[in-house]
Design a protein around this motif. Sequence first.
Motif, mmCIF file in Angstrom:
data_model
loop_
_atom_site.group_PDB
_atom_site.id
_atom_site.type_symbol
_atom_site.label_atom_id
_atom_site.label_comp_id
_atom_site.label_asym_id
_atom_site.label_seq_id
_atom_site.Cartn_x
_atom_site.Cartn_y
_atom_site.Cartn_z
ATOM 1 N N LEU A 176 0.941 -1.207 -0.103
ATOM 2 C CA LEU A 176 -0.020 0.102 0.003
ATOM 3 C C LEU A 176 0.850 1.262 -0.017
ATOM 4 C CD1 LEU A 176 -3.156 0.605 0.226
ATOM 5 C CD2 LEU A 176 -2.667 0.984 2.505
ATOM 6 N N GLN B 93 1.658 5.489 -0.467
ATOM 7 C CA GLN B 93 0.878 6.837 -0.750
ATOM 8 C C GLN B 93 1.400 7.781 -2.032
ATOM 9 O OE1 GLN B 93 1.834 9.388 2.729
ATOM 10 N NE2 GLN B 93 -0.237 10.710 2.464
ATOM 11 N N THR C 155 -5.340 -0.734 -7.412
ATOM 12 C CA THR C 155 -6.355 -0.155 -7.008
ATOM 13 C C THR C 155 -6.233 1.136 -6.206
ATOM 14 O OG1 THR C 155 -7.281 -2.373 -6.737
ATOM 15 C CG2 THR C 155 -8.596 -0.685 -5.959
ATOM 16 N N ILE C 156 -6.963 2.120 -6.556
ATOM 17 C CA ILE C 156 -6.706 3.142 -5.420
ATOM 18 C C ILE C 156 -7.802 3.055 -4.376
ATOM 19 C CG2 ILE C 156 -7.422 5.873 -5.367
ATOM 20 C CD1 ILE C 156 -6.865 6.033 -8.196
ATOM 21 N N ARG C 157 -7.235 2.867 -3.069
ATOM 22 C CA ARG C 157 -8.077 2.608 -2.172
ATOM 23 C C ARG C 157 -8.848 3.837 -1.626
ATOM 24 N NH1 ARG C 157 -9.938 -1.872 -2.388
ATOM 25 N NH2 ARG C 157 -8.518 -3.606 -2.913
ATOM 26 N N SER C 158 -8.248 4.742 -1.236
ATOM 27 C CA SER C 158 -8.528 6.160 -1.175
ATOM 28 C C SER C 158 -8.198 7.471 -1.709
ATOM 29 C CB SER C 158 -8.351 6.320 0.595
ATOM 30 O OG SER C 158 -7.189 6.256 1.097
ATOM 31 N N ARG D 268 -9.695 9.154 -4.333
ATOM 32 C CA ARG D 268 -10.103 9.125 -5.491
ATOM 33 C C ARG D 268 -10.019 10.547 -6.098
ATOM 34 N NH1 ARG D 268 -10.773 5.660 -9.198
ATOM 35 N NH2 ARG D 268 -10.742 3.814 -8.494
ATOM 36 N N LYS E 111 -3.390 9.988 -2.484
ATOM 37 C CA LYS E 111 -3.991 8.941 -2.562
ATOM 38 C C LYS E 111 -3.396 7.704 -2.255
ATOM 39 C CE LYS E 111 -5.621 10.584 -7.073
ATOM 40 N NZ LYS E 111 -6.703 11.122 -6.850
ATOM 41 N N TRP E 112 -4.126 6.687 -1.590
ATOM 42 C CA TRP E 112 -3.387 5.549 -1.100
ATOM 43 C C TRP E 112 -3.781 4.707 -2.153
ATOM 44 C CZ3 TRP E 112 -0.038 4.851 2.857
ATOM 45 C CH2 TRP E 112 -0.100 5.660 3.554
ATOM 46 N N VAL E 113 -2.649 3.961 -2.777
ATOM 47 C CA VAL E 113 -2.788 3.016 -3.793
ATOM 48 C C VAL E 113 -2.390 1.498 -3.453
ATOM 49 C CG1 VAL E 113 -1.993 2.321 -6.260
ATOM 50 C CG2 VAL E 113 -2.637 4.855 -5.580
ATOM 51 N N GLU E 114 -3.092 0.517 -3.781
ATOM 52 C CA GLU E 114 -2.654 -0.751 -3.489
ATOM 53 C C GLU E 114 -2.248 -1.670 -4.649
ATOM 54 O OE1 GLU E 114 -4.639 -4.545 -1.085
ATOM 55 O OE2 GLU E 114 -5.954 -3.118 -2.045
ATOM 56 N N ASP F 270 -1.451 -5.357 -6.139
ATOM 57 C CA ASP F 270 -1.451 -6.863 -5.974
ATOM 58 C C ASP F 270 -0.213 -7.356 -6.889
ATOM 59 O OD1 ASP F 270 -3.696 -6.584 -4.020
ATOM 60 O OD2 ASP F 270 -4.984 -6.682 -5.590
#
Length: 74
Positions: A3, A5, A58-61, A63, A68-71, A73
């Motif tokens: 995750l 930032q 995926t943008i977790r928060s 948007r 942004k917090w990006v995950e 996988d």
Amino acid sequence: MPLIQVKVKPGARTSQLTLLADGTYRADVKALPTDGKANDELIRLVSHLFGCSRSDVTIRSGRTSRVKWVEVDA
């Protein structure tokens, strides 16, 4: 699943992703923040950096925010 930032700067001359000294990333994206185009370009940059497909990012928060917090996988 890392995750990260990311601080996004839309409307830049060139698109690039830079690791900052504090451990966060700065994303300069060419696209403007309309219709999610800047977010799409951010996802493309992160997937290229981590060597994964765009569907793995995926943008977790944040948007609609510049931070942004990006995950990933990977």
